[in-house]
Design a protein around this motif. Sequence first.
Motif, mmCIF file in Angstrom:
data_model
loop_
_atom_site.group_PDB
_atom_site.id
_atom_site.type_symbol
_atom_site.label_atom_id
_atom_site.label_comp_id
_atom_site.label_asym_id
_atom_site.label_seq_id
_atom_site.Cartn_x
_atom_site.Cartn_y
_atom_site.Cartn_z
ATOM 1 N N SER A 75 0.825 -1.202 0.000
ATOM 2 C CA SER A 75 0.000 0.000 0.000
ATOM 3 C C SER A 75 0.855 1.246 0.000
ATOM 4 C CB SER A 75 -0.888 -0.026 1.259
ATOM 5 O OG SER A 75 -1.533 1.203 1.460
ATOM 6 N N GLY A 76 0.275 2.328 -0.554
ATOM 7 C CA GLY A 76 0.877 3.629 -0.364
ATOM 8 C C GLY A 76 0.620 4.166 1.027
ATOM 9 N N GLY A 77 -0.275 3.528 1.756
ATOM 10 C CA GLY A 77 -0.584 3.900 3.126
ATOM 11 C C GLY A 77 -2.023 3.634 3.508
ATOM 12 N N ASN A 78 -2.980 4.138 2.719
ATOM 13 C CA ASN A 78 -4.382 4.054 3.119
ATOM 14 C C ASN A 78 -4.938 2.639 3.119
ATOM 15 O OD1 ASN A 78 -4.539 6.781 3.576
ATOM 16 N ND2 ASN A 78 -5.560 7.266 1.660
ATOM 17 N N ALA A 79 -4.632 1.854 2.082
ATOM 18 C CA ALA A 79 -5.103 0.468 2.065
ATOM 19 C C ALA A 79 -4.459 -0.323 3.190
ATOM 20 C CB ALA A 79 -4.809 -0.175 0.714
ATOM 21 N N GLY A 80 -3.208 -0.008 3.492
ATOM 22 C CA GLY A 80 -2.534 -0.673 4.600
ATOM 23 C C GLY A 80 -3.167 -0.332 5.941
ATOM 24 N N ILE A 81 -3.475 0.945 6.122
ATOM 25 C CA ILE A 81 -4.123 1.363 7.369
ATOM 26 C C ILE A 81 -5.481 0.696 7.511
ATOM 27 C CG2 ILE A 81 -5.167 3.341 8.547
ATOM 28 C CD1 ILE A 81 -2.839 5.038 7.362
ATOM 29 N N ALA A 82 -6.249 0.654 6.428
ATOM 30 C CA ALA A 82 -7.564 0.027 6.474
ATOM 31 C C ALA A 82 -7.460 -1.468 6.751
ATOM 32 C CB ALA A 82 -8.300 0.266 5.158
ATOM 33 N N THR A 83 -6.502 -2.130 6.117
ATOM 34 C CA THR A 83 -6.319 -3.561 6.351
ATOM 35 C C THR A 83 -5.884 -3.821 7.788
ATOM 36 O OG1 THR A 83 -5.742 -3.933 4.026
ATOM 37 C CG2 THR A 83 -5.087 -5.626 5.601
ATOM 38 N N ALA A 84 -4.945 -3.002 8.279
ATOM 39 C CA ALA A 84 -4.473 -3.175 9.656
ATOM 40 C C ALA A 84 -5.587 -2.945 10.659
ATOM 41 C CB ALA A 84 -3.304 -2.228 9.927
ATOM 42 N N ALA A 85 -6.422 -1.939 10.405
ATOM 43 C CA ALA A 85 -7.538 -1.666 11.317
ATOM 44 C C ALA A 85 -8.550 -2.802 11.296
ATOM 45 C CB ALA A 85 -8.209 -0.353 10.931
ATOM 46 N N ALA A 86 -8.836 -3.328 10.094
ATOM 47 C CA ALA A 86 -9.764 -4.447 9.985
ATOM 48 C C ALA A 86 -9.193 -5.691 10.651
ATOM 49 C CB ALA A 86 -10.082 -4.722 8.520
ATOM 50 N N ALA A 87 -7.896 -5.935 10.457
ATOM 51 C CA ALA A 87 -7.253 -7.092 11.071
ATOM 52 C C ALA A 87 -7.294 -6.994 12.591
ATOM 53 C CB ALA A 87 -5.808 -7.203 10.574
ATOM 54 N N ARG A 88 -7.034 -5.812 13.118
ATOM 55 C CA ARG A 88 -7.093 -5.643 14.567
ATOM 56 C C ARG A 88 -8.503 -5.885 15.090
ATOM 57 N NH1 ARG A 88 -5.550 -0.173 17.901
ATOM 58 N NH2 ARG A 88 -7.464 0.553 16.882
ATOM 59 N N ALA A 89 -9.502 -5.384 14.353
ATOM 60 C CA ALA A 89 -10.893 -5.573 14.773
ATOM 61 C C ALA A 89 -11.269 -7.050 14.807
ATOM 62 C CB ALA A 89 -11.828 -4.812 13.845
ATOM 63 N N LEU A 90 -10.646 -7.841 13.900
ATOM 64 C CA LEU A 90 -10.945 -9.266 13.825
ATOM 65 C C LEU A 90 -9.963 -10.120 14.616
ATOM 66 C CD1 LEU A 90 -11.872 -9.541 10.027
ATOM 67 C CD2 LEU A 90 -13.420 -9.333 11.978
ATOM 68 N N GLY A 91 -8.929 -9.486 15.193
ATOM 69 C CA GLY A 91 -7.972 -10.204 16.025
ATOM 70 C C GLY A 91 -7.001 -11.072 15.254
ATOM 71 N N VAL A 92 -6.582 -10.614 14.049
ATOM 72 C CA VAL A 92 -5.638 -11.398 13.245
ATOM 73 C C VAL A 92 -4.387 -10.573 12.948
ATOM 74 C CG1 VAL A 92 -7.475 -12.780 12.224
ATOM 75 C CG2 VAL A 92 -6.738 -10.681 11.061
#
Length: 310
Positions: A75-92
Amino acid sequence: MDAASHRLHGRASHFVRETPLWKLPASALGLKLADGVECWLKLEHLQTGGSFKARGMMNRLLANEIPASGVIVASGGNAGIATAAAARALGVRCEVFLPGVSPEAKRARLRALGATVIVVGELYSDALAACLARRRETGALLTHAYDQPEVVAGAGTLGHEIERQGGLPDSVLVSVGGGGLIGGLAAWFEQRSRVVALEPERAPTLFRAREAGEPVDVEVGGVAADSLGARRIGAISWEITQRQVRDALLLPDEAIRAAQLWLWKELKLAVEPAAALPLAALQTGAYVPRAGERVCLIVCGANVDPATLA
């Protein structure tokens, strides 16, 4: 699209926000346009993770089984941030590969979300190559920044939300990088609204593809390169935009930067350059609404270093 909406309004209702739709007369944006033009600002920069990307990334994760090695993204940043936030929400677990052009503010945000951050090369294409190599080693679930069906469909739920909140706009002005957002919006509106593609002159993936008649690699740079820095339009969005999007316009960095600063100084909207292209298109006259037009400006992301808005 319906499946994406069901997931995001069901299992992810705690994660994906309904962002405001702000309706203003053109004069409130300092614009002298035809009589009765109404500007709708879709404030998607207030989305979880600071951009529209949360929709597509969470949809991708919910639609697939996630292995023990977690998820991985370039990612340039935003897709990475969104993926990281989603992963944290799901505990992965989450690994994010960034290019050197990515700003430190985005890197810090990723680390705060618990992601493993790897900076590789200078451009998004460099980070993607390293990410794909790492995925072959670990078997992690790949979230692509813009070129997966679940990602495009998730982005398209933004169009559904706009129509539900305000009715059908006459036109939708949207920034293009790899094309996930415009692909999703164009698929939703299906020419019921005029979807207009906006790109920086120094990152013209869709514009050059149209000149060539097929997706091609382009050189990218400029003020919006961190979020609109894909070197080639995505295959999914290329197919959709060929059918559904007539206009692809280019804007100079100076106009993008001026619009970004205007949004901050006049409306106190702290957004990244990519989010300012719709206003820049109106300010420069690159896009001229007709009398009475309802034009929706997609304010797509807020992951910006506040110091750059001084």
